[in-house]
Design a protein around this motif. Structure first.
Motif, PDB file in Angstrom:
ATOM      1  N   LEU A  88       0.826  -1.206   0.000  1.00 26.84           N
ATOM      2  CA  LEU A  88       0.000   0.000   0.000  1.00 26.84           C
ATOM      3  C   LEU A  88       0.862   1.258   0.000  1.00 26.84           C
ATOM      4  CD1 LEU A  88      -2.760  -1.355   2.352  1.00 26.84           C
ATOM      5  CD2 LEU A  88      -2.927  -0.972  -0.096  1.00 26.84           C
ATOM      6  N   ALA A  89       2.067   1.159   0.545  1.00 21.72           N
ATOM      7  CA  ALA A  89       2.996   2.293   0.492  1.00 21.72           C
ATOM      8  C   ALA A  89       3.387   2.586  -0.949  1.00 21.72           C
ATOM      9  CB  ALA A  89       4.232   2.007   1.333  1.00 21.72           C
ATOM     10  N   GLU A  90       3.585   1.539  -1.742  1.00 21.37           N
ATOM     11  CA  GLU A  90       3.936   1.713  -3.148  1.00 21.37           C
ATOM     12  C   GLU A  90       2.854   2.480  -3.910  1.00 21.37           C
ATOM     13  OE1 GLU A  90       4.793  -2.092  -4.880  1.00 21.37           O
ATOM     14  OE2 GLU A  90       6.267  -2.569  -3.328  1.00 21.37           O
ATOM     15  N   LEU A  91       1.626   2.394  -3.443  1.00 16.40           N
ATOM     16  CA  LEU A  91       0.508   3.080  -4.102  1.00 16.40           C
ATOM     17  C   LEU A  91       0.270   4.474  -3.529  1.00 16.40           C
ATOM     18  CD1 LEU A  91      -1.981   0.073  -4.248  1.00 16.40           C
ATOM     19  CD2 LEU A  91      -0.547   0.974  -6.092  1.00 16.40           C
ATOM     20  N   GLU A 124       1.445   7.455   2.666  1.00 12.16           N
ATOM     21  CA  GLU A 124       1.641   8.911   2.751  1.00 12.16           C
ATOM     22  C   GLU A 124       0.348   9.613   3.151  1.00 12.16           C
ATOM     23  OE1 GLU A 124       3.185  10.562  -0.843  1.00 12.16           O
ATOM     24  OE2 GLU A 124       5.092   9.506  -0.667  1.00 12.16           O
ATOM     25  N   ARG A 125      -0.759   9.164   2.577  1.00  6.72           N
ATOM     26  CA  ARG A 125      -2.051   9.768   2.915  1.00  6.72           C
ATOM     27  C   ARG A 125      -2.393   9.527   4.381  1.00  6.72           C
ATOM     28  NH1 ARG A 125      -6.586   8.741  -1.528  1.00  6.72           N
ATOM     29  NH2 ARG A 125      -7.543  10.511  -0.472  1.00  6.72           N
ATOM     30  N   ILE A 126      -2.119   8.329   4.866  1.00  6.87           N
ATOM     31  CA  ILE A 126      -2.417   8.006   6.265  1.00  6.87           C
ATOM     32  C   ILE A 126      -1.585   8.883   7.193  1.00  6.87           C
ATOM     33  CG2 ILE A 126      -2.234   6.218   8.037  1.00  6.87           C
ATOM     34  CD1 ILE A 126      -2.898   4.198   5.776  1.00  6.87           C
ATOM     35  N   VAL A 127      -0.319   9.052   6.884  1.00  5.77           N
ATOM     36  CA  VAL A 127       0.551   9.899   7.708  1.00  5.77           C
ATOM     37  C   VAL A 127       0.011  11.335   7.712  1.00  5.77           C
ATOM     38  CG1 VAL A 127       2.880  10.876   7.869  1.00  5.77           C
ATOM     39  CG2 VAL A 127       2.577   8.428   7.445  1.00  5.77           C
ATOM     40  N   GLU A 128      -0.422  11.806   6.564  1.00  2.00           N
ATOM     41  CA  GLU A 128      -0.976  13.161   6.480  1.00  2.00           C
ATOM     42  C   GLU A 128      -2.262  13.261   7.302  1.00  2.00           C
ATOM     43  OE1 GLU A 128      -3.696  16.129   4.739  1.00  2.00           O
ATOM     44  OE2 GLU A 128      -3.709  14.115   3.902  1.00  2.00           O
ATOM     45  N   TRP A 129      -3.140  12.256   7.204  1.00  2.00           N
ATOM     46  CA  TRP A 129      -4.375  12.260   8.003  1.00  2.00           C
ATOM     47  C   TRP A 129      -4.055  12.241   9.485  1.00  2.00           C
ATOM     48  CZ3 TRP A 129      -6.606   7.499   5.079  1.00  2.00           C
ATOM     49  CH2 TRP A 129      -7.087   7.900   3.828  1.00  2.00           C
TER      50      TRP A 129
END
Length: 185
Positions: free
Chosen positions: A110-113, A117-122
């Motif tokens: 999922l990191a490759e997709l 990054e989105r989760i870290v931002e959320w």
């Protein structure tokens, strides 16, 4: 015999894919396996999803939309009480618990997709809502532990009925926040 509608077929593909992804991993599951499990041809599957990454993105999209809506609501109206925000975050995560389990199982794929990054931002935005953007390291750490702990409870205590899990996880998350949990809305 009537052929299933396109939406039904997409949903069947997504359900089978999620089951296989959870069991085998995203990168270890081929589109051929998904098609075979459903009795579809590979071209029929490609009609609905252009690639495995497209299929994974379609699975993650509802979670992403729900998290974005939850955060945007609090950012627009001002943060709710920490307990309320954590409760709504738990409920959202519970609604998407299979995806939460997939994240825990296959973070690398999922990191490759770009999803990690989105989760870290959320998580950063949720942390700001819980303790404020100018909070010190200790308060930010409390918020991070509270948010991460809620997600971990859904994965590690998956067999616990939600009516027992929710209050226990929410109390634990609020304990991690300490006195910040009692901050009014």
């Amino acid at each position: 015999m009537a052929r299933p509608r396109t939406t039904e077929t997409r949903e069947r593909i997504q359900a089978a894919a999620l089951e296989l992804f959870l069991r085998q991993g995203v990168r270890q599951t081929s589109l051929r396996e998904i098609a075979e499990q459903l009795g579809l041809t590979k071209p029929a599957l490609y009609y609905h999803f252009t690639s495995r990454d497209d299929l994974v993105a379609s699975l993650m999209r509802p979670l992403a939309e729900d998290v974005e809506a939850l955060i945007a609501e609090d950012e627009a109206t001002g943060p709710s009480s920490p307990r309320d925000l954590l409760g709504r975050y738990f409920d959202l995560s519970h609604r998407h618990r299979a995806l939460t389990a997939l994240l825990a199982r296959d973070l690398g794929a999922l990191a490759e997709l770009g999803f990690v990054e989105r989760i870290v931002e959320w998580r950063g935005r949720l942390t700001d809502l819980l303790v404020g953007p100018d909070a010190g390291v200790a308060d930010r750490a409390r918020a991070i532990v509270a948010l991460g702990g809620l997600g971990d409870c859904l994965v590690l205590l998956a067999d616990t009925p939600v009516e027992r899990l929710r209050p226990a996880a929410l109390d634990a998350a609020c304990s991690a926040l300490g006195p910040l949990a009692d901050r009014p809305a």
